[in-house]
Design an enzyme around this catalytic site. Structure first.
Site: not given
Ligand code: DIG
Ligand code: MN
Ligand code: MN
Length: 389
Positions: A56, A59, A90, A183, A185, A219, A222, A247, A257, A259, A289
């Site tokens: 990001h 980051d 990315m 993406e 969610k 993802e 998600h 992801d 979430d 992860d 991710d």
């Molecule tokens: C969260 O699942 C999102 C953020 O971390 C980011 O914007 C995106 C990138 O993979 N995944």
């Molecule tokens: Mn993600």
């Molecule tokens: Mn996530």
């Protein structure tokens, strides 16, 4: 001695700075790890064998950095990339951390916030392109509501569309070699997030002015939060040419979430996902991710990163084994046996075809009696995954 599950550049395994850089903070607890700099994280990822690193904007460059500080940070980051050979496939924008986005970014009810979010994203796109990104992700983490009294959902859709159309025109105007990946969610951090699943995103993309520039970044966690079969959503994106990024992680159903490390919860769904990606020659990043448990130190973080990649490679080998397994393939051939007698009814429509099909007789009860042998097929799959085949 290194075994055969060692990550190589051709595997395209990538991690975001925020993943291996996660310091273990959660809604109920303070950080458990000291922060590492972006440069230190690049070397950590190089040590474990990653191909690339994503970020990001903030980051890498803190939101209040001066232009001189920004240039120094970017220069140091580029040197680390050169030293290690890692690439940046990315990039994305943090449109969720700063309090200014508390009511969303592109869908905020405050026009100044909406304009600031677009400005921030334009600058972040420039930064991503400068570092070599070819995919730009939008995760609409704050684009949602707690109460639908606060925002008309149709207005929110129009604001999202206007922003995406603007970014597509920007990329075309600048001549950037960049595509966008959306993406989804369903919720968290907002009570409900707009465009809540990959399916919603695929429909939204078709309403844009430049749908050819926009795909999805599904993802695991998600779609699982939404109670969905992740592999089916990825298959729909893949089949429509919209799987621009992915992801990878893992997630128990009906939870926040999590992860988790790839494959940590549900090996079987991870297997079918890897099989799909490999069977269909997906050539994008395998982006993890995810983050290590809060309990871990940085040796544990490296274990986490290695585990993501090893599990993917082991499941890739299992998928090839499944495709070559004589008993499984013979059973599949039997299940899908086709004498070709119905071919005349399939494919493009014709009035004659419809007429002939309407005249065709079927023994429905006989058809219904057939045993499909799916229990045996799935047991063979489970035994292959358990390593007894
Ligand atoms: C969260 O699942 C999102 C953020 O971390 C980011 O914007 C995106 C990138 O993979 N995944
Ligand atoms: Mn993600
Ligand atoms: Mn996530």
């Amino acid at each position: 001695m290194a075994d055969k599950y060692q990550p190589m550049p051709e595997h395209k395994f990538t991690f975001g700075l925020w993943t291996v850089g996660n310091i273990g903070r959660d809604p109920f607890g303070e950080p458990t790890r000291e922060p590492l700099s972006p440069v230190e994280l690049v070397y950590l990822l190089s040590e474990v064998g990653a191909y690339g690193v994503n970020f990001h904007d903030n980051d890498l460059v803190p939101i209040d950095a001066t232009p001189a500080e920004r240039d120094k940070i970017v220069a140091d980051f580029k040197k680390a990339l050169d030293d290690t050979g890692l690439v940046v496939p990315m990039a994305t924008t943090n449109l969720f951390g700063s309090a200014v986005f508390k009511d969303g970014a592109f869908t905020s009810n405050d026009p100044k916030v909406r304009a600031y979010a677009i400005q921030k994203t334009l600058n972040a796109i420039d930064l991503g392109v400068e570092l070599g990104a070819k995919i730009y992700v939008f995760w609409p983490g704050r684009e949602g509501t707690e109460s639908d009294a606060t925002k008309d959902p149709v207005t929110a859709i129009k604001r999202n569309r206007e922003a995406m159309n603007f970014f597509c025109e920007y990329v075309l105007d600048k001549g950037y070699d960049l595509r966008f990946a959306l993406e989804a969610k369903p919720n968290e951090p907002r009570g409900d997030i707009y465009n809540s699943t990959t399916g919603h995103m695929l429909a939204f993309i078709e309403t844009l002015d430049h749908p050819e520039l926009v795909g999805v970044n599904p993802e695991v966690a998600h779609e699982h939060m939404a109670g969905l079969n992740f592999t089916h959503g990825v298959a729909q994106a893949l089949e429509s040419g919209k799987l621009f990024h992915i992801d990878l992680n893992d997630q128990s159903f009906g939870r926040y979430d999590q992860d988790f490390r790839f494959g940590m919860v549900n090996i079987k769904s991870a297997f079918f996902l890897v099989k799909l990606l490999e069977d269909y020659g997906y050539d994008g990043s395998r982006h993890f991710d995810a983050h290590a448990y809060r309990t871990e130190d940085y040796e544990g973080v490296k274990d986490f990163a290695r585990g993501c990649m090893r599990t993917y490679l082991i499941l890739k080998e299992k998928a090839a084994q499944w495709n070559a397994d004589k008993e499984i393939q013979a059973l599949l051939a039997e299940i899908n046996a086709d004498d070709g007698s119905m071919d005349k009814y399939f494919g493009a429509y014709s009035a004659d075809k419809a007429q002939a099909l309407k005249a065709q007789s079927f023994d429905r009860n006989a058809l219904a009696k057939r045993g499909m042998q799916y229990e045996r097929l799935d047991q063979l799959t489970v035994e292959l995954l358990l390593g007894v085949r």
